[in-house]
Design a protein around this motif. Structure first.
Motif, mmCIF file in Angstrom:
data_model
loop_
_atom_site.group_PDB
_atom_site.id
_atom_site.type_symbol
_atom_site.label_atom_id
_atom_site.label_comp_id
_atom_site.label_asym_id
_atom_site.label_seq_id
_atom_site.Cartn_x
_atom_site.Cartn_y
_atom_site.Cartn_z
ATOM 1 N N GLU A 58 0.859 -1.187 0.000
ATOM 2 C CA GLU A 58 0.000 0.000 0.000
ATOM 3 C C GLU A 58 0.890 1.230 0.000
ATOM 4 O OE1 GLU A 58 -3.272 1.922 2.905
ATOM 5 O OE2 GLU A 58 -3.305 -0.285 2.839
ATOM 6 N N PHE A 59 0.570 2.178 -0.858
ATOM 7 C CA PHE A 59 1.441 3.352 -0.990
ATOM 8 C C PHE A 59 0.634 4.528 -1.535
ATOM 9 C CE2 PHE A 59 1.633 0.590 -4.641
ATOM 10 C CZ PHE A 59 1.441 1.441 -5.731
ATOM 11 N N GLY A 60 1.212 5.724 -1.420
ATOM 12 C CA GLY A 60 0.536 6.935 -1.898
ATOM 13 C C GLY A 60 0.771 7.151 -3.386
ATOM 14 N N HIS A 61 -0.136 7.882 -4.018
ATOM 15 C CA HIS A 61 -0.018 8.153 -5.464
ATOM 16 C C HIS A 61 1.312 8.800 -5.868
ATOM 17 C CE1 HIS A 61 -4.132 6.981 -6.647
ATOM 18 N NE2 HIS A 61 -4.456 7.368 -5.420
ATOM 19 N N ASN A 117 -5.260 5.668 -1.252
ATOM 20 C CA ASN A 117 -3.931 5.103 -1.465
ATOM 21 C C ASN A 117 -4.021 4.067 -2.569
ATOM 22 O OD1 ASN A 117 -2.185 6.395 0.267
ATOM 23 N ND2 ASN A 117 -2.761 5.123 2.016
ATOM 24 N N CYS A 118 -2.875 3.671 -3.117
ATOM 25 C CA CYS A 118 -2.842 2.577 -4.095
ATOM 26 C C CYS A 118 -2.574 1.288 -3.330
ATOM 27 C CB CYS A 118 -1.718 2.787 -5.096
ATOM 28 S SG CYS A 118 -1.812 4.382 -5.903
ATOM 29 N N CYS A 119 -3.207 0.237 -3.767
ATOM 30 C CA CYS A 119 -3.024 -1.057 -3.107
ATOM 31 C C CYS A 119 -2.833 -2.121 -4.191
ATOM 32 C CB CYS A 119 -4.273 -1.342 -2.268
ATOM 33 S SG CYS A 119 -4.048 -2.749 -1.192
#
Length: 200
Positions: free
Chosen positions: A143-146, A171-173
């Protein structure tokens, strides 16, 4: 050199036939992922061969090759399932179901004859099979930010990772597969990316 993160299996269903003293042994190999698949396959074969006397089988599953089961289906104990399994073991195949359908030809083969027939039928099917090597892959969710998307995609591309689920909310997963021997290296690289979290 032997890697502990690969295993051998078959690409698709294959078939082989062995005959002895009028008896016909038809072997089928199926690539499978779990033993839940056995029941349906055996049912299909029984429908396909309603006059066959025995449908004996063996499976070996799991990349670590630890799960196996055998079934003699009415043949004398140890004369069918075990030789089928031993043939899979001798070639180090896993994630495979081998079923040998026997049509009785009227002449008893005796224990050594049966063991040989079930082994030879299985070998015939293996000789017809396309044997492939697969890697043992472990699944992780990251999981991380754009803003760090490009950094994440660079690691995924560099390390040749497979993405099989992705969502882009706040967030992107991503669910990714990492080859077992690469896990530490890949996670080290991912951990350097700001704000990225992973679970495996």
């Amino acid at each position: 050199m032997l890697f502990d993160d690969t295993y051998k299996t078959i690409a698709k269903v294959s078939e082989g036939v062995f005959r002895d003293k009028g008896s016909r042994f038809i072997a089928y190999l199926y690539p499978i992922k779990s033993d839940e698949e056995i029941k349906n396959i055996i049912a299909e074969l029984k429908a396909l061969h309603p006059k066959a006397r025995h449908h004996c089988w063996a499976i070996r599953i799991g990349p670590d090759r630890t799960v196996f089961r055998i079934n003699d289906d009415g043949e004398p104990s140890g004369t069918a399932g075990r030789p089928i399994l031993n043939t899979l073991l001798s070639l180090d195949l896993t994630n495979v179901l081998a079923v040998v359908v026997r049509y009785f030809g009227g002449t008893l083969l005796g224990v050594p004859g049966l063991i040989n027939a079930y082994k030879c039928a299985t070998l015939e099917a293996i000789n017809q099979a396309i044997i492939i090597e697969k890697t043992i892959d472990l699944t992780f969710t990251i999981e991380f930010g754009h803003p760090v998307m490009n950094e994440v995609m660079k690691v995924i591309k560099d390390e040749n990772l497979k993405i099989f689920n992705q969502s882009f909310d706040l967030n992107c997963c991503f669910d990714i597969e990492i080859r077992k021997s690469q896990v530490n290296k890949v996670l080290e690289r991912l951990e350097k990316i700001e704000g990225l979290k992973w679970k495996g």
